[in-house]
Scaffold this motif. Sequence first.
Motif, PDB file in Angstrom:
ATOM      1  N   MET A   1       0.818  -0.765   0.448  1.00  0.00           N
ATOM      2  CA  MET A   1      -0.060   0.448  -0.226  1.00  0.00           C
ATOM      3  C   MET A   1       0.560   1.057  -0.081  1.00  0.00           C
ATOM      4  SD  MET A   1      -3.278  -0.656  -0.004  1.00  0.00           S
ATOM      5  CE  MET A   1      -4.353   0.013   0.711  1.00  0.00           C
ATOM      6  N   ARG A   2       1.901   1.272   0.762  1.00  0.00           N
ATOM      7  CA  ARG A   2       3.037   1.947   0.530  1.00  0.00           C
ATOM      8  C   ARG A   2       3.702   2.600  -0.672  1.00  0.00           C
ATOM      9  NH1 ARG A   2       6.459   2.528   5.591  1.00  0.00           N
ATOM     10  NH2 ARG A   2       4.951   2.985   6.826  1.00  0.00           N
ATOM     11  N   ILE A   3       4.103   1.684  -1.203  1.00  0.00           N
ATOM     12  CA  ILE A   3       4.406   1.669  -2.149  1.00  0.00           C
ATOM     13  C   ILE A   3       3.403   1.791  -3.330  1.00  0.00           C
ATOM     14  CG2 ILE A   3       5.858   0.730  -4.018  1.00  0.00           C
ATOM     15  CD1 ILE A   3       6.806  -1.459  -2.203  1.00  0.00           C
ATOM     16  N   ALA A   4       2.140   1.679  -3.753  1.00  0.00           N
ATOM     17  CA  ALA A   4       1.242   1.984  -4.510  1.00  0.00           C
ATOM     18  C   ALA A   4       0.336   3.765  -4.502  1.00  0.00           C
ATOM     19  CB  ALA A   4      -0.181   1.750  -4.746  1.00  0.00           C
ATOM     20  N   PHE A   5       0.660   4.077  -2.976  1.00  0.00           N
ATOM     21  CA  PHE A   5       0.860   5.584  -2.202  1.00  0.00           C
ATOM     22  C   PHE A   5       1.734   6.382  -2.588  1.00  0.00           C
ATOM     23  CE2 PHE A   5       1.488   8.943   0.328  1.00  0.00           C
ATOM     24  CZ  PHE A   5      -0.449   9.134   0.440  1.00  0.00           C
ATOM     25  N   HIS A   6       2.907   6.137  -2.680  1.00  0.00           N
ATOM     26  CA  HIS A   6       3.930   6.553  -2.793  1.00  0.00           C
ATOM     27  C   HIS A   6       3.807   6.778  -5.202  1.00  0.00           C
ATOM     28  CE1 HIS A   6       5.511   8.308   1.070  1.00  0.00           C
ATOM     29  NE2 HIS A   6       5.757   6.272   0.875  1.00  0.00           N
ATOM     30  N   SER A   7       3.640   6.128  -4.968  1.00  0.00           N
ATOM     31  CA  SER A   7       3.977   6.204  -6.638  1.00  0.00           C
ATOM     32  C   SER A   7       2.955   6.586  -7.084  1.00  0.00           C
ATOM     33  CB  SER A   7       3.685   4.509  -7.804  1.00  0.00           C
ATOM     34  OG  SER A   7       3.905   4.395  -8.531  1.00  0.00           O
ATOM     35  N   MET A   8       1.293   6.684  -6.915  1.00  0.00           N
ATOM     36  CA  MET A   8       0.058   7.583  -7.189  1.00  0.00           C
ATOM     37  C   MET A   8       0.876   8.923  -6.818  1.00  0.00           C
ATOM     38  SD  MET A   8      -2.137   7.818  -9.087  1.00  0.00           S
ATOM     39  CE  MET A   8      -2.451   6.681  -8.998  1.00  0.00           C
ATOM     40  N   PHE A   9       1.091   8.760  -5.766  1.00  0.00           N
ATOM     41  CA  PHE A   9       1.311  10.494  -5.674  1.00  0.00           C
ATOM     42  C   PHE A   9       2.162  11.064  -6.281  1.00  0.00           C
ATOM     43  CE2 PHE A   9       3.667  14.135  -2.869  1.00  0.00           C
ATOM     44  CZ  PHE A   9       2.262  14.630  -2.856  1.00  0.00           C
ATOM     45  N   SER A  10       3.490  10.250  -6.904  1.00  0.00           N
ATOM     46  CA  SER A  10       4.653  11.100  -7.808  1.00  0.00           C
ATOM     47  C   SER A  10       4.002  10.556  -9.100  1.00  0.00           C
ATOM     48  CB  SER A  10       5.614  10.000  -7.676  1.00  0.00           C
ATOM     49  OG  SER A  10       6.528  10.185  -8.866  1.00  0.00           O
ATOM     50  N   LYS A  11       3.452  10.325  -9.309  1.00  0.00           N
ATOM     51  CA  LYS A  11       2.791  10.794 -10.668  1.00  0.00           C
ATOM     52  C   LYS A  11       1.880  12.430 -10.558  1.00  0.00           C
ATOM     53  CE  LYS A  11      -0.518   8.324 -14.465  1.00  0.00           C
ATOM     54  NZ  LYS A  11      -1.725   7.015 -14.323  1.00  0.00           N
ATOM     55  N   LEU A  12       0.548  11.606  -9.568  1.00  0.00           N
ATOM     56  CA  LEU A  12       0.150  12.875  -9.818  1.00  0.00           C
ATOM     57  C   LEU A  12       0.641  14.430  -9.436  1.00  0.00           C
ATOM     58  CD1 LEU A  12      -3.297  11.770  -7.863  1.00  0.00           C
ATOM     59  CD2 LEU A  12      -3.266  12.062  -9.641  1.00  0.00           C
ATOM     60  N   SER A  13       1.754  14.029  -8.960  1.00  0.00           N
ATOM     61  CA  SER A  13       2.567  15.440  -8.877  1.00  0.00           C
ATOM     62  C   SER A  13       3.203  16.158  -9.807  1.00  0.00           C
ATOM     63  CB  SER A  13       3.474  15.463  -7.466  1.00  0.00           C
ATOM     64  OG  SER A  13       3.061  15.072  -5.937  1.00  0.00           O
ATOM     65  N   LYS A  14       3.769  14.721 -10.530  1.00  0.00           N
ATOM     66  CA  LYS A  14       3.950  15.703 -12.193  1.00  0.00           C
ATOM     67  C   LYS A  14       2.638  15.992 -12.761  1.00  0.00           C
ATOM     68  CE  LYS A  14       7.643  12.204 -11.659  1.00  0.00           C
ATOM     69  NZ  LYS A  14       8.468  11.169 -12.228  1.00  0.00           N
ATOM     70  N   GLN A  15       1.671  15.770 -12.964  1.00  0.00           N
ATOM     71  CA  GLN A  15       0.774  15.957 -14.001  1.00  0.00           C
ATOM     72  C   GLN A  15      -0.247  17.256 -13.347  1.00  0.00           C
ATOM     73  OE1 GLN A  15      -2.417  13.559 -14.529  1.00  0.00           O
ATOM     74  NE2 GLN A  15      -2.656  14.307 -15.727  1.00  0.00           N
ATOM     75  N   LEU A  16       0.201  17.840 -12.025  1.00  0.00           N
ATOM     76  CA  LEU A  16      -0.954  18.894 -11.004  1.00  0.00           C
ATOM     77  C   LEU A  16       0.274  19.056 -10.304  1.00  0.00           C
ATOM     78  CD1 LEU A  16      -3.942  16.217 -10.149  1.00  0.00           C
ATOM     79  CD2 LEU A  16      -3.413  17.719 -12.792  1.00  0.00           C
ATOM     80  N   GLY A  17       0.936  19.118  -9.807  1.00  0.00           N
ATOM     81  CA  GLY A  17       2.465  19.989  -9.324  1.00  0.00           C
ATOM     82  C   GLY A  17       2.112  19.679  -7.697  1.00  0.00           C
ATOM     83  N   SER A  18       2.778  19.857  -6.895  1.00  0.00           N
ATOM     84  CA  SER A  18       2.926  19.159  -5.519  1.00  0.00           C
ATOM     85  C   SER A  18       2.522  19.689  -4.767  1.00  0.00           C
ATOM     86  CB  SER A  18       5.073  19.548  -5.709  1.00  0.00           C
ATOM     87  OG  SER A  18       4.645  21.399  -4.873  1.00  0.00           O
ATOM     88  N   ASP A  19       1.477  20.793  -5.090  1.00  0.00           N
ATOM     89  CA  ASP A  19       0.296  21.065  -3.459  1.00  0.00           C
ATOM     90  C   ASP A  19      -0.155  20.375  -4.123  1.00  0.00           C
ATOM     91  OD1 ASP A  19      -0.844  23.113  -1.739  1.00  0.00           O
ATOM     92  OD2 ASP A  19      -0.754  24.232  -2.563  1.00  0.00           O
ATOM     93  N   PRO A  20      -1.064  19.713  -3.277  1.00  0.00           N
ATOM     94  CA  PRO A  20      -2.036  18.628  -3.115  1.00  0.00           C
ATOM     95  C   PRO A  20      -3.551  19.492  -3.311  1.00  0.00           C
ATOM     96  CG  PRO A  20      -0.966  17.377  -2.025  1.00  0.00           C
ATOM     97  CD  PRO A  20      -0.227  19.124  -1.893  1.00  0.00           C
ATOM     98  N   SER A  21      -2.849  20.348  -2.462  1.00  0.00           N
ATOM     99  CA  SER A  21      -4.427  21.450  -1.732  1.00  0.00           C
ATOM    100  C   SER A  21      -4.670  21.947  -3.705  1.00  0.00           C
ATOM    101  CB  SER A  21      -4.044  22.299  -0.871  1.00  0.00           C
ATOM    102  OG  SER A  21      -3.538  23.992  -1.552  1.00  0.00           O
ATOM    103  N   THR A  22      -4.323  21.949  -4.507  1.00  0.00           N
ATOM    104  CA  THR A  22      -4.592  22.546  -5.515  1.00  0.00           C
ATOM    105  C   THR A  22      -4.969  21.606  -6.312  1.00  0.00           C
ATOM    106  OG1 THR A  22      -2.504  22.350  -6.567  1.00  0.00           O
ATOM    107  CG2 THR A  22      -2.861  24.287  -5.672  1.00  0.00           C
ATOM    108  N   TRP A  23      -5.150  19.884  -5.951  1.00  0.00           N
ATOM    109  CA  TRP A  23      -5.743  18.891  -7.041  1.00  0.00           C
ATOM    110  C   TRP A  23      -6.781  19.743  -7.437  1.00  0.00           C
ATOM    111  CZ3 TRP A  23      -2.356  14.218  -5.419  1.00  0.00           C
ATOM    112  CH2 TRP A  23      -1.632  14.453  -5.367  1.00  0.00           C
ATOM    113  N   ALA A  24      -7.857  19.069  -8.171  1.00  0.00           N
ATOM    114  CA  ALA A  24      -9.103  19.275  -8.943  1.00  0.00           C
ATOM    115  C   ALA A  24      -9.151  18.412  -9.615  1.00  0.00           C
ATOM    116  CB  ALA A  24      -9.214  20.693  -8.753  1.00  0.00           C
ATOM    117  N   TRP A  25     -10.372  17.559  -9.456  1.00  0.00           N
ATOM    118  CA  TRP A  25     -11.206  16.694 -10.522  1.00  0.00           C
ATOM    119  C   TRP A  25     -10.887  17.282 -12.086  1.00  0.00           C
ATOM    120  CZ3 TRP A  25     -11.294  12.237 -12.355  1.00  0.00           C
ATOM    121  CH2 TRP A  25     -11.886  11.371 -13.123  1.00  0.00           C
ATOM    122  N   GLY A  26     -11.670  18.669 -11.767  1.00  0.00           N
ATOM    123  CA  GLY A  26     -11.732  19.476 -13.615  1.00  0.00           C
ATOM    124  C   GLY A  26     -10.824  20.512 -14.245  1.00  0.00           C
ATOM    125  N   ARG A  27      -9.410  19.819 -13.681  1.00  0.00           N
ATOM    126  CA  ARG A  27      -7.909  19.473 -13.814  1.00  0.00           C
ATOM    127  C   ARG A  27      -7.812  18.895 -14.446  1.00  0.00           C
ATOM    128  NH1 ARG A  27      -3.273  21.775  -9.700  1.00  0.00           N
ATOM    129  NH2 ARG A  27      -1.990  21.665 -11.934  1.00  0.00           N
TER     130      ARG A  27
END
Length: 131
Positions: A1-27
Motif C-alpha cells: 500500500m505504501r509503495i502504491a501510495f507513493h507511486s500515485m502521489f509521484s504521478k499526480l505531482s508530475k501532472q498537477l504540481g506538488s501542492d495537493p491542495s490545488t489538485w481538482a478533478w476538473g484539472r
Amino acid sequence: MRIAFHSMFSKLSKQLGSDPSTWAWGRVHQRELENLVVSGLNYGPKPDRGDAYTPLAAPDFPSAHGPSWRMVVDWGARTFQGIYPGGQSENPASQWYADRAATWWNGDYAPMLTADQAASSSGAKAWSLKP
C-alpha cells in the motif's frame, strides 16, 4: 500500500504540481460539448465537476461524450426541471444556439411545465392522430 501510495502521489505531482491542495478533478477531466455539424463551433473544453463515479462521469480526457440531458422530478411537489447542453438550435446564427450552454456547465436547471400547463399556454396546439 505504501509503495502504491507513493507511486500515485509521484504521478499526480508530475501532472498537477506538488501542492495537493490545488489538485481538482476538473484539472484532469474536462468536457467538450460537440457541435453536431461543425467541429469549430464546439463549447469548451471546460473543467468538469465531480469524479469518475458521479452521474456526470464520462470517459476520455477531455471527454466529448457522456450524459447530456439532465432532468429532476419532484413527485411530491409535482415540479420538474431539466437542462440540455448547448442551445435549442444547431444553427450558429440563431439566438438559441448557445442559450443553455452556461446553465448546463454551471449544473443549473430550467423549470419545465406540466402537461396541463403546457396545454393551457398561450399559442399551444394539440394534435390528434386518428387511424
